[in-house]
Design a protein around this motif. Structure first.
Motif, short mmCIF file in Angstrom:
data_model
loop_
_atom_site.label_atom_id
_atom_site.label_comp_id
_atom_site.label_asym_id
_atom_site.label_seq_id
_atom_site.Cartn_x
_atom_site.Cartn_y
_atom_site.Cartn_z
N SER A 62 8.67 -4.88 -0.74
CA SER A 62 7.20 -4.70 0.31
C SER A 62 7.50 -5.34 1.65
O SER A 62 8.18 -6.41 1.60
CB SER A 62 6.30 -5.17 -0.67
N ALA A 92 3.23 2.74 -1.92
CA ALA A 92 2.03 2.54 -1.56
C ALA A 92 1.89 2.06 0.14
O ALA A 92 2.71 1.25 0.35
CB ALA A 92 1.45 1.55 -2.39
N THR A 94 -0.54 1.10 3.35
CA THR A 94 -2.10 0.70 3.74
C THR A 94 -1.84 0.41 5.49
O THR A 94 -0.85 -0.06 5.87
CB THR A 94 -2.43 -0.49 2.89
N THR A 96 -4.43 -0.99 8.14
CA THR A 96 -5.67 -1.36 8.60
C THR A 96 -5.89 -1.87 9.87
O THR A 96 -4.87 -2.42 10.67
CB THR A 96 -5.78 -3.02 7.84
N ASN A 104 -9.73 1.40 7.41
CA ASN A 104 -8.82 1.26 6.35
C ASN A 104 -8.31 2.47 5.86
O ASN A 104 -8.91 3.53 5.68
CB ASN A 104 -9.15 0.49 5.40
N TRP A 105 -6.86 2.79 5.74
CA TRP A 105 -6.31 3.92 5.35
C TRP A 105 -5.34 3.69 4.47
O TRP A 105 -4.70 2.60 4.49
CB TRP A 105 -5.58 4.68 6.65
N SER A 106 -4.92 4.69 3.44
CA SER A 106 -3.96 4.38 2.56
C SER A 106 -3.50 5.80 1.98
O SER A 106 -4.06 6.90 2.12
CB SER A 106 -4.65 3.58 1.37
N ASP A 108 -0.20 7.34 -1.11
CA ASP A 108 0.82 6.99 -2.24
C ASP A 108 1.99 8.00 -2.32
O ASP A 108 1.96 8.72 -1.64
CB ASP A 108 0.07 6.53 -3.51
N VAL A 136 -2.30 10.16 5.23
CA VAL A 136 -2.96 8.97 4.55
C VAL A 136 -4.62 9.29 4.71
O VAL A 136 -4.96 10.10 5.52
CB VAL A 136 -2.89 7.75 5.32
N GLY A 138 -8.77 7.88 4.45
CA GLY A 138 -9.85 6.64 4.94
C GLY A 138 -10.40 6.68 6.13
O GLY A 138 -10.94 7.89 6.61
#
Length: 159
Positions: A62, A92, A94, A96, A104-106, A108, A136, A138
């Motif tokens: 990560s 994952a 993200t 921001t 905020n966006w995400s 997977d 993504v 959000g």
């Protein structure tokens, strides 16, 4: 004699800097470039907020990357990869935007595709290169946006 002496004195610091360049390449850090929707982003990987563990064919990596300048203000991107190599099953992402708390966006593994070009440990550093594409979700209106990011990172190897 004076010219030769001056050249020798000034070449020592230059030579020392040149010899240090390969060592800098082995330090944690890196770069993420790509786009969020139609907005280009270039983010720097934060060495102190990044790491990786590889055990056999299993990888857990990560990193957090940031772009401080630009119209959107500070932007953070976090990527986590877990699973069996060469195609880890868990991803994952993200994103921001610091100036707008609702942005905020995400995404997977269901909305993103990961292509790893390299994930290799060596001397306490894990080289991680690849491309992430997909979508993504959000933002303030729960939208979906396309993303494409290429990354070239060196992560500290964790026990």
């Amino acid at each position: 004699m004076t010219i030769l002496s001056t050249v020798q004195k000034t070449s020592v610091p230059v030579l020392a800097c040149l010899l240090a360049l390969p060592a800098l390449a082995d330090e944690p850090g890196g770069l993420v470039t790509g786009s969020f929707g139609d907005q280009p982003l270039e983010l720097t990987v934060a060495p102190e907020l990044s790491g990786a563990t590889i055990i056999g064919n299993y990888a857990d990596a990560s990193f957090l990357a940031a772009q401080m300048e630009g119209d959107q203000g500070p932007v953070n991107l976090g990527l986590t990869i877990n699973g069996e190599l060469p195609t880890p099953g868990e991803i994952a992402l993200t994103i921001t935007f610091a100036r707008d708390m609702g942005r905020n966006w995400s995404g997977d593994q269901d909305s993103l595709t990961l292509a790893l070009d390299e994930i290799a440990p060596g001397d306490g550093i894990v080289a991680l290169r690849g491309t992430l594409t997909g979508q993504v979700s959000g933002g303030p209106a729960s939208e979906t946006r396309p993303v494409t990011f290429s990354f070239d990172a060196r992560l500290g190897e964790l026990d």
